[in-house]
Design a protein around this motif. Structure first.
Motif, PDB file in Angstrom:
ATOM      1  N   ALA A 286       0.516  -1.318   0.365  1.00 59.50           N
ATOM      2  CA  ALA A 286       0.375   0.680  -0.588  1.00 59.50           C
ATOM      3  C   ALA A 286       0.594   1.375   0.007  1.00 59.50           C
ATOM      4  N   ARG A 287       0.694   2.103  -1.332  1.00 63.29           N
ATOM      5  CA  ARG A 287       1.688   3.456  -1.180  1.00 63.29           C
ATOM      6  C   ARG A 287       0.225   4.377  -0.527  1.00 63.29           C
ATOM      7  N   THR A 288       1.172   5.190   0.017  1.00 62.54           N
ATOM      8  CA  THR A 288       0.760   6.574   0.656  1.00 62.54           C
ATOM      9  C   THR A 288       2.309   7.663   0.619  1.00 62.54           C
ATOM     10  N   ARG A 289       2.354   9.188   0.265  1.00 57.08           N
ATOM     11  CA  ARG A 289       2.832  10.151   1.297  1.00 57.08           C
ATOM     12  C   ARG A 289       3.902  10.052   2.226  1.00 57.08           C
ATOM     13  N   THR A 290       4.532  10.400   2.143  1.00 52.39           N
ATOM     14  CA  THR A 290       5.779  10.515   3.519  1.00 52.39           C
ATOM     15  C   THR A 290       4.962  11.371   4.583  1.00 52.39           C
ATOM     16  N   ASP A 291       4.234  12.133   3.644  1.00 54.45           N
ATOM     17  CA  ASP A 291       3.725  13.241   4.447  1.00 54.45           C
ATOM     18  C   ASP A 291       2.368  13.129   5.613  1.00 54.45           C
ATOM     19  N   ASN A 292       1.871  11.728   4.713  1.00 53.72           N
ATOM     20  CA  ASN A 292       0.895  11.045   5.616  1.00 53.72           C
ATOM     21  C   ASN A 292       0.904   9.220   6.283  1.00 53.72           C
ATOM     22  N   PRO A 293       1.732   9.029   6.638  1.00 51.06           N
ATOM     23  CA  PRO A 293       2.296   8.201   7.247  1.00 51.06           C
ATOM     24  C   PRO A 293       0.698   7.270   7.769  1.00 51.06           C
ATOM     25  N   ALA A 294      -0.220   7.557   8.561  1.00 53.53           N
ATOM     26  CA  ALA A 294      -0.893   6.624   9.068  1.00 53.53           C
ATOM     27  C   ALA A 294      -2.250   6.209   7.661  1.00 53.53           C
ATOM     28  N   ALA A 295      -2.231   7.237   6.484  1.00 48.17           N
ATOM     29  CA  ALA A 295      -2.644   6.126   5.457  1.00 48.17           C
ATOM     30  C   ALA A 295      -2.320   5.331   4.709  1.00 48.17           C
ATOM     31  N   GLY A 296      -1.514   5.148   5.033  1.00 47.96           N
ATOM     32  CA  GLY A 296      -1.015   3.425   3.917  1.00 47.96           C
ATOM     33  C   GLY A 296      -1.306   2.286   4.802  1.00 47.96           C
ATOM     34  N   VAL A 297      -0.897   3.010   6.234  1.00 46.97           N
ATOM     35  CA  VAL A 297      -1.542   1.466   7.490  1.00 46.97           C
ATOM     36  C   VAL A 297      -2.676   1.602   6.814  1.00 46.97           C
ATOM     37  N   ASP A 298      -3.391   2.693   7.184  1.00 48.08           N
ATOM     38  CA  ASP A 298      -4.566   2.234   6.783  1.00 48.08           C
ATOM     39  C   ASP A 298      -4.980   1.282   5.967  1.00 48.08           C
ATOM     40  N   LEU A 299      -4.922   1.165   5.122  1.00 44.24           N
ATOM     41  CA  LEU A 299      -5.225   0.739   3.827  1.00 44.24           C
ATOM     42  C   LEU A 299      -4.847  -0.403   3.845  1.00 44.24           C
ATOM     43  N   ALA A 300      -3.527  -0.221   3.868  1.00 44.40           N
ATOM     44  CA  ALA A 300      -2.821  -1.907   4.062  1.00 44.40           C
ATOM     45  C   ALA A 300      -3.651  -2.908   5.263  1.00 44.40           C
TER      46      ALA A 300
END
Length: 268
Positions: free
Chosen positions: A193-207
């Motif tokens: 799951a990819r997100t931007r480095t300034d929004n790290p929580a979003a990538g974990v949430d999607l994963a």
């Protein structure tokens, strides 16, 4: 005088009784009218429910027919497996454009507000239908060549910060070029799951959403491997898997969870 008084009282009494009876009849008439007026509303509700069910049934039947027609019109001898269903917007119909050759087949799945046959000339007008996903199936000369098309990774061996994703699955985070990837493995699949480095929580949430979804939905079994790239910002969702010399690619899907839903529909 008494007779006259008695007669008057009797007359008044009879008139009162008649008036009372008339009022009762009038009340009954009003009650019947009210009941009659309410009945059409009930019928209207029943009709609306029936129409909704009818529309859903028609849409479902049309989707099944469309998928059958899509496979028939691929224009290839390749043994292409199709999904059993696709997540459509409510009230829309499935259609598609297809191209095919000896070594490749391509399907652009679309949804339309009105029924449009597969490969109809109306689909050349972009305003008539909305793309859902693109499926490309390509035949390679060897299994090894097909395998090279899959960017499979064992994320546990790549290092990175470990992140629990639920269901006893761990993800591993890796950052670079402004992107933060959370990668994990399930069976022969490598998912990220990819997100931007300034929004790290979003990538974990999607994963975590993906891991939970795959607890009740199964991706197709690849031979040998498959990969999933999900994008928080809906700009790069990609799912690829190998089936011998064939490589299946799903892309052009905005919603990452819809991408998973379409991929798992190949295994139903």
């Amino acid at each position: 005088m008494k007779k006259l008084l008695f007669t008057s009282l009797l007359t008044i009494s009879m008139l009162s009784a008649c008036t009372t009876d008339e009022e009762k009849v009038s009340e009954q008439d009003h009650t019947q009218q009210d009941h009659t007026q309410q009945e059409p509303q009930s019928n209207e509700n029943e009709n609306a429910t029936t129409e909704t069910k009818s529309e859903d049934t028609v849409s479902s039947i049309t989707q099944a027919e469309a998928l059958k027609t899509i496979k028939e019109q691929l224009g290839t001898e390749l043994a292409v497996v199709m999904p059993n269903n696709l997540p459509l917007t409510k009230g829309t119909f499935l259609t598609a454009t297809t191209t095919g050759s000896d070594k490749q087949a391509e399907v652009l799945f679309l949804e339309s507000k009105e029924y449009i046959p597969v490969n109809d000339v109306k689909l050349k007008n972009a305003s008539n239908a909305t793309p859902i996903a693109k499926l490309t199936v390509k035949l390679f000369d060897s299994i090894d060549e097909a395998s090279e098309q899959i960017a499979y990774e064992d994320y546990s061996k790549n290092g990175g910060q470990q992140v629990p994703l639920g269901y006893n699955i761990n993800g591993y985070q890796d950052a670079g070029a402004g992107s933060l990837w959370t990668g994990w493995n399930e069976g022969r699949w490598a998912l990220a799951a990819r997100t931007r480095t300034d929004n790290p929580a979003a990538g974990v949430d999607l994963a975590k959403q993906a891991v939970e979804y795959l607890e009740s939905h199964t991706l197709p079994i690849p031979h040998e491997n498959g990969m999933v790239h999900l994008d928080v910002y809906e700009s790069g969702n990609l799912i690829v898997w190998q089936d011998g010399k064939l490589v299946y690619t799903l892309d052009s899907i905005k919603d990452p969870m819809k991408a998973l839903a379409i991929a798992t529909a190949f295994n139903q």
